[in-house]
Write a protein that holds these residues in place. Sequence first.
Motif, PDB file in Angstrom:
ATOM      1  N   MET A   1       6.302  -2.253  -1.621  1.00  0.00           N
ATOM      2  CA  MET A   1       5.534  -1.104  -1.150  1.00  0.00           C
ATOM      3  C   MET A   1       5.145  -0.159  -2.286  1.00  0.00           C
ATOM      4  O   MET A   1       4.139   0.531  -2.206  1.00  0.00           O
ATOM      5  CB  MET A   1       6.336  -0.339  -0.101  1.00  0.00           C
ATOM      6  CG  MET A   1       6.606  -1.131   1.175  1.00  0.00           C
ATOM      7  SD  MET A   1       5.111  -1.800   1.925  1.00  0.00           S
ATOM      8  CE  MET A   1       5.165  -3.505   1.344  1.00  0.00           C
ATOM      9  N   GLY A   2       5.955  -0.149  -3.355  1.00  0.00           N
ATOM     10  CA  GLY A   2       5.601   0.701  -4.486  1.00  0.00           C
ATOM     11  C   GLY A   2       4.269   0.318  -5.101  1.00  0.00           C
ATOM     12  O   GLY A   2       3.510   1.180  -5.552  1.00  0.00           O
ATOM     13  N   ASN A   3       3.981  -0.985  -5.119  1.00  0.00           N
ATOM     14  CA  ASN A   3       2.690  -1.448  -5.638  1.00  0.00           C
ATOM     15  C   ASN A   3       1.536  -1.045  -4.740  1.00  0.00           C
ATOM     16  O   ASN A   3       0.412  -0.848  -5.218  1.00  0.00           O
ATOM     17  CB  ASN A   3       2.681  -2.978  -5.758  1.00  0.00           C
ATOM     18  CG  ASN A   3       3.713  -3.495  -6.730  1.00  0.00           C
ATOM     19  OD1 ASN A   3       4.889  -3.553  -6.391  1.00  0.00           O
ATOM     20  ND2 ASN A   3       3.299  -3.855  -7.919  1.00  0.00           N
ATOM     21  N   ILE A   4       1.797  -0.933  -3.442  1.00  0.00           N
ATOM     22  CA  ILE A   4       0.707  -0.777  -2.481  1.00  0.00           C
ATOM     23  C   ILE A   4       0.508   0.670  -2.068  1.00  0.00           C
ATOM     24  O   ILE A   4      -0.618   1.185  -2.086  1.00  0.00           O
ATOM     25  CB  ILE A   4       0.972  -1.665  -1.244  1.00  0.00           C
ATOM     26  CG1 ILE A   4       0.974  -3.144  -1.675  1.00  0.00           C
ATOM     27  CG2 ILE A   4      -0.077  -1.422  -0.162  1.00  0.00           C
ATOM     28  CD1 ILE A   4       1.433  -4.102  -0.609  1.00  0.00           C
ATOM     29  N   TRP A   5       1.573   1.377  -1.711  1.00  0.00           N
ATOM     30  CA  TRP A   5       1.330   2.715  -1.168  1.00  0.00           C
ATOM     31  C   TRP A   5       1.612   3.829  -2.178  1.00  0.00           C
ATOM     32  O   TRP A   5       1.398   4.996  -1.880  1.00  0.00           O
ATOM     33  CB  TRP A   5       2.063   2.947   0.133  1.00  0.00           C
ATOM     34  CG  TRP A   5       3.553   3.162   0.115  1.00  0.00           C
ATOM     35  CD1 TRP A   5       4.315   3.733  -0.863  1.00  0.00           C
ATOM     36  CD2 TRP A   5       4.451   2.856   1.182  1.00  0.00           C
ATOM     37  NE1 TRP A   5       5.625   3.793  -0.488  1.00  0.00           N
ATOM     38  CE2 TRP A   5       5.751   3.261   0.767  1.00  0.00           C
ATOM     39  CE3 TRP A   5       4.298   2.295   2.448  1.00  0.00           C
ATOM     40  CZ2 TRP A   5       6.871   3.111   1.571  1.00  0.00           C
ATOM     41  CZ3 TRP A   5       5.425   2.148   3.247  1.00  0.00           C
ATOM     42  CH2 TRP A   5       6.681   2.539   2.807  1.00  0.00           C
ATOM     43  N   ARG A   6       2.075   3.466  -3.385  1.00  0.00           N
ATOM     44  CA  ARG A   6       2.321   4.512  -4.370  1.00  0.00           C
ATOM     45  C   ARG A   6       1.495   4.347  -5.649  1.00  0.00           C
ATOM     46  O   ARG A   6       0.917   5.309  -6.146  1.00  0.00           O
ATOM     47  CB  ARG A   6       3.806   4.558  -4.718  1.00  0.00           C
ATOM     48  CG  ARG A   6       4.141   5.722  -5.640  1.00  0.00           C
ATOM     49  CD  ARG A   6       5.635   5.869  -5.820  1.00  0.00           C
ATOM     50  NE  ARG A   6       5.947   6.927  -6.761  1.00  0.00           N
ATOM     51  CZ  ARG A   6       6.029   8.212  -6.459  1.00  0.00           C
ATOM     52  NH1 ARG A   6       5.824   8.599  -5.208  1.00  0.00           N
ATOM     53  NH2 ARG A   6       6.314   9.118  -7.370  1.00  0.00           N
ATOM     54  N   PHE A   7       1.457   3.148  -6.201  1.00  0.00           N
ATOM     55  CA  PHE A   7       0.773   2.934  -7.475  1.00  0.00           C
ATOM     56  C   PHE A   7      -0.677   3.405  -7.474  1.00  0.00           C
ATOM     57  O   PHE A   7      -1.103   4.132  -8.390  1.00  0.00           O
ATOM     58  CB  PHE A   7       0.862   1.458  -7.873  1.00  0.00           C
ATOM     59  CG  PHE A   7       0.165   1.136  -9.166  1.00  0.00           C
ATOM     60  CD1 PHE A   7       0.737   1.468 -10.383  1.00  0.00           C
ATOM     61  CD2 PHE A   7      -1.068   0.497  -9.165  1.00  0.00           C
ATOM     62  CE1 PHE A   7       0.095   1.175 -11.582  1.00  0.00           C
ATOM     63  CE2 PHE A   7      -1.719   0.204 -10.338  1.00  0.00           C
ATOM     64  CZ  PHE A   7      -1.129   0.542 -11.560  1.00  0.00           C
ATOM     65  N   PRO A   8      -1.501   3.024  -6.479  1.00  0.00           N
ATOM     66  CA  PRO A   8      -2.905   3.482  -6.507  1.00  0.00           C
ATOM     67  C   PRO A   8      -3.034   5.004  -6.510  1.00  0.00           C
ATOM     68  O   PRO A   8      -3.920   5.559  -7.177  1.00  0.00           O
ATOM     69  CB  PRO A   8      -3.500   2.877  -5.228  1.00  0.00           C
ATOM     70  CG  PRO A   8      -2.637   1.709  -4.925  1.00  0.00           C
ATOM     71  CD  PRO A   8      -1.258   2.138  -5.326  1.00  0.00           C
TER      72      PRO A   8
ATOM     73  N   MET B   1      -4.670  -1.485  -6.243  1.00  0.00           N
ATOM     74  CA  MET B   1      -5.458  -0.327  -6.664  1.00  0.00           C
ATOM     75  C   MET B   1      -6.953  -0.589  -6.484  1.00  0.00           C
ATOM     76  O   MET B   1      -7.701   0.275  -6.012  1.00  0.00           O
ATOM     77  CB  MET B   1      -5.151  -0.025  -8.128  1.00  0.00           C
ATOM     78  CG  MET B   1      -6.007   1.040  -8.779  1.00  0.00           C
ATOM     79  SD  MET B   1      -5.646   1.185 -10.553  1.00  0.00           S
ATOM     80  CE  MET B   1      -6.325  -0.380 -11.166  1.00  0.00           C
ATOM     81  N   LEU B   2      -7.396  -1.808  -6.842  1.00  0.00           N
ATOM     82  CA  LEU B   2      -8.818  -2.147  -6.747  1.00  0.00           C
ATOM     83  C   LEU B   2      -9.274  -2.348  -5.305  1.00  0.00           C
ATOM     84  O   LEU B   2     -10.474  -2.419  -5.040  1.00  0.00           O
ATOM     85  CB  LEU B   2      -9.103  -3.414  -7.560  1.00  0.00           C
ATOM     86  CG  LEU B   2      -8.987  -3.260  -9.076  1.00  0.00           C
ATOM     87  CD1 LEU B   2      -9.130  -4.614  -9.769  1.00  0.00           C
ATOM     88  CD2 LEU B   2     -10.033  -2.281  -9.602  1.00  0.00           C
ATOM     89  N   VAL B   3      -8.319  -2.468  -4.392  1.00  0.00           N
ATOM     90  CA  VAL B   3      -8.647  -2.513  -2.961  1.00  0.00           C
ATOM     91  C   VAL B   3      -8.616  -1.106  -2.370  1.00  0.00           C
ATOM     92  O   VAL B   3      -9.569  -0.659  -1.717  1.00  0.00           O
ATOM     93  CB  VAL B   3      -7.667  -3.431  -2.198  1.00  0.00           C
ATOM     94  CG1 VAL B   3      -7.850  -3.267  -0.690  1.00  0.00           C
ATOM     95  CG2 VAL B   3      -7.883  -4.880  -2.600  1.00  0.00           C
TER      96      VAL B   3
END
Length: 467
Positions: free
Chosen positions: A29-36, A295-297
Motif C-alpha cells: 500500500m505504501g507504493n500505491i496510496w502514499r508514494f504518488p 504514480m504514473l496511474v
Amino acid sequence: MGAKTLEQRGSFRNKRGFILACIGSAVGMGNIWRFPIMVSKYGGLTFLLPYVLFVVLIASTGVIEEFALGRYASSGPVGAFGMCTENRFGNRKSGQIIGALPIIGALMLAIGYTVVMGWILKYTWMGISGQLYAMGQDMSMIGGTFGSAAPEAGSLPEAVSMMVHGGIFSVGNSLWQILALILALSIMAIGIDKGVEKANRLMMPTLFFLFVILAVYIFTLPGSEDGYKYIFTLDPKGLLNIEVWVYAFGQAFFSLSVAGNGSVIYGSYLPKDEDIPFSARNVAIFDTIAAVLAMLVILPAMGVGNVAPDKPGPGLMFVYLPNVFNGMAGGRIVGMIFFICVFFAGISSIINLYEAPVAFLQDALHLKRLPSVLIIGSIGAVISLLIQPWTSQWMDIVSIYICPLGALLAGIMFFWVLKKDTALAAVNQGISGNRKIGSWFHTMGKYVYCLFALIALIAGIKFGGIG
C-alpha cells in the motif's frame, strides 16, 4: 531450537521465484496510496532524486543484510539473532529473546493488514461486479460506502458498544477480511514453492502488466498532463529542505520492506548457491518500478478528474480515486483493473507478513506447516476483527515504533554482533569469480545503514510516522 533443513522447511525453487516473492512482499500500500502523493507534495523530481538515492543505499546494505542473515541461520529472526549472539558471545538465548520483537511486529502488522485486505477485497469485487462504477461521482455515497467498511470509534466505550450491540460481524468489513485472510492462508498452507512462489509468479507479472496498461490508457485522456506536471517538477531549493530527505528515506525504507522479519524469513528459504546481491538489486529495481507505475496511474488520473493530489492514505484509494475513475471514459474498466492490481499487491504483502510468525512456530514447536498456519491465522482473524475501529492507530504504532526498531536490531545483529568475516562469508556465499563483495559493504552497513535505521526510528517518533 535447532534449525530445520530446506527440505523440512520448504524453499524457493529458483532465483526468479524468490525474487518475485520478495517483490510481492515489498510492493504494497505504501507504493500505491502514499508514494504518488509524496511525489506530488514534495515536488516531483525533487522528491524522486533523494528517494532513488536511498533505495540504492538500502538495497545495497539492508536488503542484502536481511537476506543473508536469514540464509546464514536457515531461520527467521529468532533463530538468526540467536546465531549472531552465539557467534560473538557464545550465548544464543539472548539473541533469540531480542529476535522475538520482529516476530511480534510482523504479526501485528499482518493483523492490521488483514483489516485493510478486507477493504481491498470488497472494492475489488465491487469493481468486477460494476457496483463501484454504479455509484457514479456521488461523493456522499462513495464516502459513505467506505465509512461503513471502515468505521472509526471515537472512544473505547463507543467501540465496545458497537460490538456488544451488533456483534463483531456487524462492525465494518468483517466478512470480507475473513475471506481475504482465508485466501492468504490457503496459499501459505500449500507451502513455499507450491503456494507462495507460484502465487507470486502469477500475481506480480500480472500486476505490472495491468499497471502498464492503465498508465498508457490514462496518458491518452485529456487533463492527464496536469498530473505529469507534478511528476516532472524539479525545485533545486527543495533539495535543501531536510523534510524532503527525511520523508524520501522513510518511503524507501518501508517500501523495500526492511523490518527485520519478512526479508529475513524469505532469505531463510534460499539455497546456499543463490546470489543474494543480485536478488536484492532486482527486488529494489522492480519495487521502484511498481511505485513509479502507480504514480504514473494515480497522478495523471487525478489530473483527468481535476482533483488535487494531496490526500494520502485509505481516503485516496477508496474515496477520491473511485470518484475520479467513475468520471472518466472507460472508468468502469479502469476502476476494476486498478483494484485487481491493488488486491495482488496486498495479498502478496500479507502472505510475507504472516510467514515470519508461521515459520517461528514451525521452528520453535516443530509443528508442521498446516497447524502453524491455522494457529497464526486464528490469532490474526480474532484480533483483526476486534481492532477494526482502531485500525489506523494500530498501524501507526507498528509502523512508527516496531518496524523501524526491528530493522535496526537486524542491522545491529548482522553488522555489529556477527563477526565481520562470518557476515561477509554469508553475503558472498553463492557469488562466483571477482564479483564478491568486499569490506566496503560491511563498513557501509555498520556505520551508514544502521545510522539511517536509527534515524528512521527517531524521525518516525518525532514526525508521527515517515513511511
